[in-house]
Design an enzyme around this catalytic site. Structure first.
Site, PDB file in Angstrom:
ATOM      1  N   GLY A  53       5.076  -0.112  29.812  1.00 12.57           N
ATOM      2  CA  GLY A  53       6.018   0.627  29.066  1.00 12.57           C
ATOM      3  C   GLY A  53       5.347   2.063  28.735  1.00 12.57           C
ATOM      4  O   GLY A  53       3.914   1.885  28.347  1.00 12.57           O
ATOM      5  N   ALA A  54       5.933   3.263  28.984  1.00 12.75           N
ATOM      6  CA  ALA A  54       4.849   4.231  29.005  1.00 12.75           C
ATOM      7  C   ALA A  54       4.116   4.785  27.663  1.00 12.75           C
ATOM      8  O   ALA A  54       2.845   5.044  28.037  1.00 12.75           O
ATOM      9  CB  ALA A  54       6.003   5.552  29.550  1.00 12.75           C
ATOM     10  N   ASP A 220       9.673   7.334  31.715  1.00 16.84           N
ATOM     11  CA  ASP A 220       8.209   7.197  32.015  1.00 16.84           C
ATOM     12  C   ASP A 220       7.724   8.742  32.202  1.00 16.84           C
ATOM     13  O   ASP A 220       6.235   9.010  32.054  1.00 16.84           O
ATOM     14  CB  ASP A 220       8.134   6.336  33.566  1.00 16.84           C
ATOM     15  CG  ASP A 220       8.170   4.786  32.826  1.00 16.84           C
ATOM     16  OD1 ASP A 220       9.298   4.554  32.863  1.00 16.84           O
ATOM     17  OD2 ASP A 220       7.187   4.284  32.532  1.00 16.84           O
ATOM     18  N   ASN A 230      12.346   6.645  35.462  1.00 19.04           N
ATOM     19  CA  ASN A 230      12.406   5.428  34.499  1.00 19.04           C
ATOM     20  C   ASN A 230      12.358   4.166  35.610  1.00 19.04           C
ATOM     21  O   ASN A 230      12.663   4.392  36.693  1.00 19.04           O
ATOM     22  CB  ASN A 230      13.342   5.468  33.528  1.00 19.04           C
ATOM     23  CG  ASN A 230      13.339   4.369  32.572  1.00 19.04           C
ATOM     24  OD1 ASN A 230      12.553   4.355  31.968  1.00 19.04           O
ATOM     25  ND2 ASN A 230      14.606   3.752  32.292  1.00 19.04           N
ATOM     26  N   LYS A 231      12.494   3.374  35.031  1.00 17.96           N
ATOM     27  CA  LYS A 231      12.351   1.775  35.836  1.00 17.96           C
ATOM     28  C   LYS A 231      13.366   1.812  37.002  1.00 17.96           C
ATOM     29  O   LYS A 231      14.687   2.288  36.857  1.00 17.96           O
ATOM     30  CB  LYS A 231      12.478   0.795  34.786  1.00 17.96           C
ATOM     31  CG  LYS A 231      12.836  -0.901  35.365  1.00 17.96           C
ATOM     32  CD  LYS A 231      11.617  -1.196  36.341  1.00 17.96           C
ATOM     33  CE  LYS A 231      10.151  -0.783  35.579  1.00 17.96           C
ATOM     34  NZ  LYS A 231       9.061  -0.990  36.512  1.00 17.96           N
TER      35      LYS A 231
HETATM   36  O1  MRU Z   1       6.874  -1.173  34.747  1.00 14.24           O
HETATM   37  P1  MRU Z   1       7.105  -0.796  33.126  1.00 14.24           P
HETATM   38  O2  MRU Z   1       7.452  -2.165  32.619  1.00 14.24           O
HETATM   39  O3  MRU Z   1       5.984  -0.426  32.670  1.00 14.24           O
HETATM   40  O4  MRU Z   1       8.528   0.024  33.130  1.00 14.24           O
HETATM   41  C1  MRU Z   1       8.876   0.520  31.732  1.00 14.24           C
HETATM   42  C2  MRU Z   1       9.774   1.447  31.742  1.00 14.24           C
HETATM   43  O5  MRU Z   1      10.515   1.968  32.928  1.00 14.24           O
HETATM   44  C3  MRU Z   1      10.388   1.901  30.369  1.00 14.24           C
HETATM   45  O6  MRU Z   1      11.805   1.989  30.435  1.00 14.24           O
HETATM   46  C4  MRU Z   1       9.743   3.151  30.320  1.00 14.24           C
HETATM   47  O7  MRU Z   1       8.367   3.027  30.230  1.00 14.24           O
HETATM   48  C5  MRU Z   1      10.220   3.403  28.745  1.00 14.24           C
HETATM   49  S1  MRU Z   1       9.272   2.645  27.602  1.00 14.24           S
HETATM   50  C6  MRU Z   1       9.743   3.321  26.061  1.00 14.24           C
END
Ligand code: MRU
Length: 321
Positions: A53-54, A220, A230-231
């Protein structure tokens, strides 16, 4: 601390000689802490998604850098190894830049507190976007686990729920690592927010049936023009939401805004091990995608609700005091 406790210091903290993380790979079945005793060990925890998570990886990198300073590690090397852990979330480099001038445990802890405070402020702004009885859909995990406490997209859902505006949340399982089915559902359960996990591929069908009023995600990296990484899967959701006239809201702190990256085309996209998708065949595994700004109804930061044109409406990232 008990099961389901998502206090910020339970998610991650700096102790004497170690960064301690709630290992997100083991959730929701087991709540196990991971001790990282060097910058390299923190970087490995970030790379392997023990912390993810970012905002949370930014906070972890900040703690890792402060730990490296305390241990007398080569700080240039510590910066390099932490920065290289994951490429897409700009929060990682942002946090390292904050710590460079003051690599102390106090500064790292303050950065953590400030990120959680930003989440609470974002949630208050975002809940104004919800009408009574809203049925929301979210993707991946943008909860307290992803931000070091409270959450960005989940923080918005939380605030809307507390104000009596949220009826239900559809939670994309989020292939391939199931951050939605494992982490977001676990957080919503602990918060008592009604929810149902769906296969990612079910989202458009449920939109067509009229079961989704808005899509709420984290981010992200947000480019200067509002294009948002984002994801993986967020872009597809945005296309489906636009087709059905459903607003997509991005909720993220200014530490995720990257004014130095003009558009989404310049955002580096992490390609992860294909074995996360299938160990049997050759696989591609881009971990993020970019949603064009034109598909985003609003971006919510701790400063407020921002609408297109994002070049002029987005605030600049905050910097160390
Ligand atoms: O690969 P990850 O689990 O780190 O991906 C996270 C995401 O894409 C979240 O949606 C993003 O970081 C926002 S977290 C507040």
């Amino acid at each position: 601390m008990g099961r389901g406790n998502l206090a910020p210091e339970r998610i991650l903290r700096l102790e004497a000689g170690a960064v301690v993380l709630l290992d997100q790979r083991r959730l929701p079945d087991e709540e196990v802490e991971l001790r990282c005793e060097s910058a390299a060990e923190v970087a490995e925890a970030i790379r392997t998604l023990a912390v993810r998570g970012a905002p949370a990886i930014g906070i972890a990198a900040g703690y890792g850098y402060a730990l490296a300073a305390e241990r007398g590690e080569d700080l240039e090397e510590a910066y390099r190894v932490l920065e290289a852990a994951r490429p897409t979330a700009v929060n990682l480099v942002w946090a390292l830049e904050q710590l460079r001038a003051d690599p102390t445990p106090e500064r790292a802890r303050t950065l953590h507190e400030e990120e959680v405070a930003r989440c609470r402020a974002m949630a208050a702004h975002a809940s104004a976007l919800f009408g009574a009885g809203t049925r929301a859909l979210t993707h991946c995990n943008a909860g307290g686990l992803a931000t070091g406490g409270y959450g960005s997209a989940v923080g918005a859902l939380r605030a809307a729920w507390e104000e009596g505006l949220l009826a239900h949340v559809l939670v994309d399982e989020t292939r391939p690592l199931l951050q939605g089915a494992r982490l977001t559902a676990w957080e919503l359960e602990a918060l008592g927010i009604p929810h149902a996990v769906i296969a990612d591929a079910a989202a458009a069908h449920l939109m067509a049936k009229g079961e989704v009023d808005c899509v709420v995600t984290g981010a992200d990296r947000i480019a200067a023009n509002g294009d948002t990484a984002n994801k993986i899967g967020t872009y597809g959701l945005a296309v489906a939401a636009a087709h059905h006239g459903i607003p997509l809201y991005v909720v993220a702190p200014t530490s995720t805004v990257d004014a130095a990256t003009p558009t989404g085309a310049e955002i580096p996209i992490e390609e992860r091990d294909g074995a996360e998708v299938t160990a049997r065949f050759h696989a591609r595994n881009p971990a993020f995608d970019v949603t064009p700004a034109a598909l985003i109804a609003a971006i919510v930061t701790e400063v407020g609700v921002h609408r297109a044109p994002y070049e002029s409406s987005l605030p600049q990232p905050v910097h160390a005091a």
